[in-house]
Design a protein around this motif. Structure first.
Motif, PDB file in Angstrom:
ATOM      1  N   ASN A  80      44.048  89.047   2.719  1.00 15.95           N
ATOM      2  CA  ASN A  80      42.854  89.613   2.120  1.00 15.95           C
ATOM      3  C   ASN A  80      42.201  90.547   3.135  1.00 15.95           C
ATOM      4  OD1 ASN A  80      40.364  90.175   1.036  1.00 15.95           O
ATOM      5  ND2 ASN A  80      39.838  88.045   0.599  1.00 15.95           N
ATOM      6  N   PRO A  81      42.047  91.834   2.826  1.00 12.19           N
ATOM      7  CA  PRO A  81      41.477  92.759   3.802  1.00 12.19           C
ATOM      8  C   PRO A  81      40.001  92.501   4.090  1.00 12.19           C
ATOM      9  CG  PRO A  81      41.807  93.852   1.709  1.00 12.19           C
ATOM     10  CD  PRO A  81      42.437  92.500   1.599  1.00 12.19           C
ATOM     11  N   PHE A  82      39.329  91.705   3.255  1.00 15.11           N
ATOM     12  CA  PHE A  82      37.915  91.411   3.468  1.00 15.11           C
ATOM     13  C   PHE A  82      37.694  90.231   4.422  1.00 15.11           C
ATOM     14  CE2 PHE A  82      38.115  93.534  -0.632  1.00 15.11           C
ATOM     15  CZ  PHE A  82      37.224  94.567  -0.412  1.00 15.11           C
ATOM     16  N   SER A  83      38.756  89.516   4.752  1.00 12.63           N
ATOM     17  CA  SER A  83      38.633  88.421   5.718  1.00 12.63           C
ATOM     18  C   SER A  83      39.255  88.866   7.043  1.00 12.63           C
ATOM     19  CB  SER A  83      39.312  87.152   5.197  1.00 12.63           C
ATOM     20  OG  SER A  83      40.679  87.381   5.004  1.00 12.63           O
ATOM     21  N   ALA A  84      38.776  88.271   8.123  1.00  7.18           N
ATOM     22  CA  ALA A  84      39.260  88.658   9.447  1.00  7.18           C
ATOM     23  C   ALA A  84      40.718  88.237   9.631  1.00  7.18           C
ATOM     24  CB  ALA A  84      38.387  88.017  10.515  1.00  7.18           C
ATOM     25  N   CYS A  85      41.527  89.180  10.076  1.00  5.61           N
ATOM     26  CA  CYS A  85      42.934  88.902  10.343  1.00  5.61           C
ATOM     27  C   CYS A  85      43.317  89.727  11.568  1.00  5.61           C
ATOM     28  CB  CYS A  85      43.800  89.270   9.149  1.00  5.61           C
ATOM     29  SG  CYS A  85      45.575  89.158   9.490  1.00  5.61           S
ATOM     30  N   ALA A  86      43.704  89.057  12.636  1.00  7.61           N
ATOM     31  CA  ALA A  86      44.032  89.754  13.882  1.00  7.61           C
ATOM     32  C   ALA A  86      45.215  90.700  13.714  1.00  7.61           C
ATOM     33  CB  ALA A  86      44.331  88.730  14.977  1.00  7.61           C
ATOM     34  N   GLN A  87      46.158  90.354  12.844  1.00  5.75           N
ATOM     35  CA  GLN A  87      47.334  91.186  12.646  1.00  5.75           C
ATOM     36  C   GLN A  87      46.991  92.457  11.853  1.00  5.75           C
ATOM     37  OE1 GLN A  87      50.619  89.149  10.831  1.00  5.75           O
ATOM     38  NE2 GLN A  87      51.893  90.970  10.707  1.00  5.75           N
ATOM     39  N   CYS A  88      46.112  92.351  10.873  1.00  5.79           N
ATOM     40  CA  CYS A  88      45.818  93.482   9.994  1.00  5.79           C
ATOM     41  C   CYS A  88      44.657  94.352  10.473  1.00  5.79           C
ATOM     42  CB  CYS A  88      45.509  92.983   8.590  1.00  5.79           C
ATOM     43  SG  CYS A  88      46.949  92.260   7.786  1.00  5.79           S
ATOM     44  N   ALA A  89      43.773  93.838  11.317  1.00  6.11           N
ATOM     45  CA  ALA A  89      42.597  94.602  11.746  1.00  6.11           C
ATOM     46  C   ALA A  89      42.954  95.971  12.325  1.00  6.11           C
ATOM     47  CB  ALA A  89      41.771  93.783  12.731  1.00  6.11           C
ATOM     48  N   PRO A  90      43.942  96.088  13.232  1.00  6.21           N
ATOM     49  CA  PRO A  90      44.269  97.407  13.760  1.00  6.21           C
ATOM     50  C   PRO A  90      44.846  98.351  12.694  1.00  6.21           C
ATOM     51  CG  PRO A  90      45.340  95.680  15.067  1.00  6.21           C
ATOM     52  CD  PRO A  90      44.692  95.030  13.905  1.00  6.21           C
ATOM     53  N   VAL A  91      45.616  97.798  11.764  1.00  3.24           N
ATOM     54  CA  VAL A  91      46.207  98.610  10.706  1.00  3.24           C
ATOM     55  C   VAL A  91      45.105  99.150   9.790  1.00  3.24           C
ATOM     56  CG1 VAL A  91      47.776  98.563   8.723  1.00  3.24           C
ATOM     57  CG2 VAL A  91      48.355  97.296  10.787  1.00  3.24           C
ATOM     58  N   LEU A  92      44.145  98.286   9.439  1.00  2.00           N
ATOM     59  CA  LEU A  92      43.042  98.694   8.574  1.00  2.00           C
ATOM     60  C   LEU A  92      42.167  99.736   9.266  1.00  2.00           C
ATOM     61  CD1 LEU A  92      42.058  95.217   7.113  1.00  2.00           C
ATOM     62  CD2 LEU A  92      43.179  97.085   5.891  1.00  2.00           C
ATOM     63  N   ALA A  93      41.929  99.555  10.558  1.00  2.00           N
ATOM     64  CA  ALA A  93      41.111 100.516  11.307  1.00  2.00           C
ATOM     65  C   ALA A  93      41.812 101.867  11.397  1.00  2.00           C
ATOM     66  CB  ALA A  93      40.813  99.973  12.702  1.00  2.00           C
ATOM     67  N   LYS A  94      43.111 101.874  11.675  1.00  2.00           N
ATOM     68  CA  LYS A  94      43.871 103.116  11.809  1.00  2.00           C
ATOM     69  C   LYS A  94      43.915 103.891  10.489  1.00  2.00           C
ATOM     70  CE  LYS A  94      48.361 104.938  13.183  1.00  2.00           C
ATOM     71  NZ  LYS A  94      49.720 104.619  13.592  1.00  2.00           N
ATOM     72  N   GLY A  96      41.654 103.937   8.220  1.00  2.00           N
ATOM     73  CA  GLY A  96      40.333 104.361   7.780  1.00  2.00           C
ATOM     74  C   GLY A  96      39.709 103.426   6.767  1.00  2.00           C
ATOM     75  N   TRP A  97      40.430 102.365   6.394  1.00  2.00           N
ATOM     76  CA  TRP A  97      39.925 101.430   5.409  1.00  2.00           C
ATOM     77  C   TRP A  97      38.704 100.693   5.944  1.00  2.00           C
ATOM     78  CZ3 TRP A  97      38.676  96.411   4.543  1.00  2.00           C
ATOM     79  CH2 TRP A  97      38.553  96.012   3.219  1.00  2.00           C
ATOM     80  N   SER A  98      38.735 100.261   7.199  1.00  4.50           N
ATOM     81  CA  SER A  98      37.619  99.510   7.771  1.00  4.50           C
ATOM     82  C   SER A  98      36.357 100.361   7.811  1.00  4.50           C
ATOM     83  CB  SER A  98      37.960  99.023   9.187  1.00  4.50           C
ATOM     84  OG  SER A  98      39.036  98.117   9.129  1.00  4.50           O
ATOM     85  N   ALA A  99      36.494 101.631   8.189  1.00  7.03           N
ATOM     86  CA  ALA A  99      35.328 102.514   8.246  1.00  7.03           C
ATOM     87  C   ALA A  99      34.737 102.712   6.850  1.00  7.03           C
ATOM     88  CB  ALA A  99      35.716 103.855   8.860  1.00  7.03           C
ATOM     89  N   ALA A 100      35.589 102.906   5.848  1.00  8.26           N
ATOM     90  CA  ALA A 100      35.107 103.076   4.479  1.00  8.26           C
ATOM     91  C   ALA A 100      34.425 101.806   3.988  1.00  8.26           C
ATOM     92  CB  ALA A 100      36.265 103.448   3.556  1.00  8.26           C
ATOM     93  N   ASN A 101      34.995 100.667   4.290  1.00  9.97           N
ATOM     94  CA  ASN A 101      34.411  99.389   3.898  1.00  9.97           C
ATOM     95  C   ASN A 101      33.049  99.190   4.567  1.00  9.97           C
ATOM     96  OD1 ASN A 101      34.380  96.788   2.644  1.00  9.97           O
ATOM     97  ND2 ASN A 101      34.994  95.896   4.597  1.00  9.97           N
ATOM     98  N   ASP A 102      32.959  99.504   5.848  1.00 13.91           N
ATOM     99  CA  ASP A 102      31.688  99.371   6.565  1.00 13.91           C
ATOM    100  C   ASP A 102      30.628 100.309   5.987  1.00 13.91           C
ATOM    101  OD1 ASP A 102      32.866  97.464   8.174  1.00 13.91           O
ATOM    102  OD2 ASP A 102      33.257  98.852   9.840  1.00 13.91           O
ATOM    103  N   ALA A 103      31.024 101.529   5.620  1.00 11.81           N
ATOM    104  CA  ALA A 103      30.081 102.493   5.051  1.00 11.81           C
ATOM    105  C   ALA A 103      29.531 101.997   3.713  1.00 11.81           C
ATOM    106  CB  ALA A 103      30.759 103.849   4.877  1.00 11.81           C
ATOM    107  N   VAL A 104      30.384 101.436   2.890  1.00 10.63           N
ATOM    108  CA  VAL A 104      29.930 100.910   1.601  1.00 10.63           C
ATOM    109  C   VAL A 104      28.998  99.733   1.811  1.00 10.63           C
ATOM    110  CG1 VAL A 104      30.702  99.722  -0.496  1.00 10.63           C
ATOM    111  CG2 VAL A 104      31.909 101.742   0.299  1.00 10.63           C
ATOM    112  N   ARG A 105      29.346  98.845   2.723  1.00  5.76           N
ATOM    113  CA  ARG A 105      28.483  97.688   2.997  1.00  5.76           C
ATOM    114  C   ARG A 105      27.114  98.128   3.515  1.00  5.76           C
ATOM    115  NH1 ARG A 105      30.933  92.460   3.416  1.00  5.76           N
ATOM    116  NH2 ARG A 105      33.149  92.581   2.977  1.00  5.76           N
ATOM    117  N   THR A 106      27.080  99.141   4.383  1.00  5.25           N
ATOM    118  CA  THR A 106      25.807  99.654   4.912  1.00  5.25           C
ATOM    119  C   THR A 106      24.967 100.259   3.778  1.00  5.25           C
ATOM    120  OG1 THR A 106      26.857 100.117   7.018  1.00  5.25           O
ATOM    121  CG2 THR A 106      24.789 101.249   6.569  1.00  5.25           C
ATOM    122  N   MET A 107      25.628 101.024   2.924  1.00  7.47           N
ATOM    123  CA  MET A 107      24.922 101.633   1.791  1.00  7.47           C
ATOM    124  C   MET A 107      24.351 100.570   0.846  1.00  7.47           C
ATOM    125  SD  MET A 107      26.413 104.158  -1.169  1.00  7.47           S
ATOM    126  CE  MET A 107      27.433 102.862  -1.832  1.00  7.47           C
TER     127      MET A 107
END
Length: 114
Positions: A80-94, A96-107
């Motif tokens: 699940n990309p919404f839960s913390a996963c050490a293996q997937c975090a770098p892939v999601l960040a690279k 741009g998914w993490s940045a988009a998710n953070d922007a939506v959460r901030t909004m």
């Protein structure tokens, strides 16, 4: 129940006689216990049910590929990309998914509560 082949222009007439609409089969039918004589012109051969129509995925008409969100991509182990996963975090960040998710959460956090 017996299924009918009712043209769109005659649907109101079939409905007034007691026909019902089956949402899954996208077809009119005569409910059990209702005489089928008034529906003779619409009865299908044997009154068999038409197959259930599957909802087709949207396709990009240019490439013929299924359309998904522009931030969509497969994760190797399907976490699940919404839960913390050490293996997937770098892939999601690279990606741009993490940045988009953070922007939506901030909004969403900045919106006033109703």
């Amino acid at each position: 129940m017996k299924f009918l082949k009712v043209p769109f222009a005659e649907k109101d007439e079939a409905k007034s006689l007691g026909a019902r609409w089956n949402q899954d089969r996208k077809a009119w039918y005569v409910p059990d216990g209702v005489a089928d004589a008034p529906f003779a012109r619409w009865l299908t051969a044997g009154g068999e049910a038409p197959p259930v129509k599957e909802k087709a995925a949207k396709l990009d008409t240019y490439s013929g590929k299924p359309v998904v969100g522009k931030q969509y991509f497969e994760l190797e182990h399907g976490c699940n990309p919404f839960s913390a996963c050490a293996q997937c975090a770098p892939v999601l960040a690279k990606a741009g998914w993490s940045a988009a998710n953070d922007a939506v959460r901030t909004m969403l956090a900045a919106m006033p509560a109703r």
